[in-house]
Design an enzyme around this catalytic site. Structure first.
Site, mmCIF file in Angstrom:
data_model
loop_
_atom_site.group_PDB
_atom_site.id
_atom_site.type_symbol
_atom_site.label_atom_id
_atom_site.label_comp_id
_atom_site.label_asym_id
_atom_site.label_seq_id
_atom_site.Cartn_x
_atom_site.Cartn_y
_atom_site.Cartn_z
ATOM 1 C CE LYS A 94 -3.309 2.753 2.606
ATOM 2 N NZ LYS A 94 -3.906 3.059 3.918
ATOM 3 C CD GLN A 95 4.252 4.547 -0.958
ATOM 4 O OE1 GLN A 95 3.819 5.461 -0.238
ATOM 5 N NE2 GLN A 95 5.319 3.800 -0.645
#
Length: 352
Positions: free
Chosen positions: A239-240
């Site tokens: 997740k970014q």
């Protein structure tokens, strides 16, 4: 939602995002999402049959079932941003069951939340929608704030409450990042032993990443390196934050980089910047899901659709959007989640 509606929501950005052709990292180099992702990618790794089964469970649920894409509802902000700041806009979400209901009725692949939220209703919902249990958090009651991720429970506890996956955050660049890296690597090893999928929030945290009035916490080069560290400890999904700029290494003047990162592998286009984030995820062998960001009010729907288009066309695996969905009525939240999913279901929106 029709393709024409997506174009309408994108407004003057429609052609910019939908017609862009990536000339940096060719799409043929990517391990792109698809219905066969587990067979094509995960099965070739060291992941056990139990991990493969749980990854297929994530990819086989909700409105995006069997597309290879993910739409995840994350609600850990009650700790990360305080419950008041998170749930005052719609107090029904102080009740954990409504969080799970929103994910379920919104057609999400999974709900990601805290031990407390998911344990409170696990017997009712663990077999109806995949749970991603967040292992660590930054709690904001300590004064002054420390901005540290600390473990709130164990992987075994997450497994016992019916988790399909576990999630964790590392604040790369922070003073505590080395300890967090060791803790999360050990937790992910145990998760894989139990057959759970691992999801890593690869965030940056250092006051030094602000330079000359520009915030580089979401710079493409820095976030891609954070992703690369995340897949090194065998995160299955990264997740970014969506990249907002580039050149963090050069501006701050630390670490090592190559000029080719900026002249050949990226441009200023958001799709090209996000593709570089995908490159940091072993060219997509670990799926990149971008966060939806804070709620802005009336513009949330258009912003969510634009973010989904960027992620999909860059080669990402989906979107994980929370505040834009739960800080409004449940009906509006469902509409927003469905709009995100419609981008991934739309065959006219392809890899750039």
């Amino acid at each position: 939602m029709s393709y024409n509606k997506i174009v309408e929501l994108l407004g003057d950005k429609a052609s910019f995002l939908l017609d862009h052709q990536c000339k940096t990292i060719d799409k043929a180099s990517l391990h792109h999402p698809g219905a066969d992702f587990v067979d094509r990618i995960v099965a070739l790794s060291n992941r056990s049959p139990q991990v493969m089964k749980n990854m297929q469970c994530l990819l086989g649920h909700g409105r995006l079932k069997d597309t290879g894409y993910l739409s995840i509802l994350p609600v850990d902000q009650g700790i990360e941003h305080t419950a008041g700041a998170s749930f005052a806009p719609n107090p029904i979400y102080f009740d954990p069951e409504n969080i799970v209901k929103l994910a379920l009725e919104g057609g999400a692949n999974a709900v990601a939340s805290t031990f407390g939220v998911l344990a409170a209703c696990s017997r009712k919902y663990a077999h109806k929608i995949p749970f991603i249990v967040k292992l660590n958090h930054n709690e904001l009651l300590t004064y002054p704030n420390k901005y540290d991720q600390i473990m709130f429970g164990s992987v075994d506890e997450a497994w016992n409450l019916g988790a399909t996956a576990v999630g964790a955050t590392i604040y790369f660049g922070s003073e505590e990042s080395n300890r967090q890296l060791v803790e999360v690597a050990q937790a992910f090893e145990r998760a894989h032993e139990l057959g759970l999928v691992t999801v890593l929030w690869c965030y940056l945290r250092n006051n030094g990443f602000n330079k000359d009035g520009i915030d580089y916490h979401a710079a493409a080069d820095l976030t891609s390196q954070a992703n690369h560290l995340g897949v090194t400890i065998q995160a299955d999904i990264i997740k970014q934050k969506l990249p907002e700029n580039n050149g963090g290494f050069k501006a701050i003047g630390f670490g090592k980089t190559s000029e080719k990162v900026y002249t050949q592998l990226t441009t200023n286009h958001p799709i090209d910047l996000t593709r570089y984030q995908v490159a940091g995820c072993y060219m997509g062998r670990s799926g990149l899901i971008n966060s939806g960001g804070a709620s802005s009010g009336e513009s949330d729907l258009a912003e969510a659709v634009a973010t989904a288009v960027v992620n999909k066309r860059a080669g990402g695996m989906g979107l994980i959007s929370g505040r834009k969905a739960f800080q409004k009525s449940m009906g509006e939240g469902i509409t927003l989640l469905n709009a995100i999913q419609d981008v991934y279901l739309e065959k006219k929106i392809t890899l750039a």
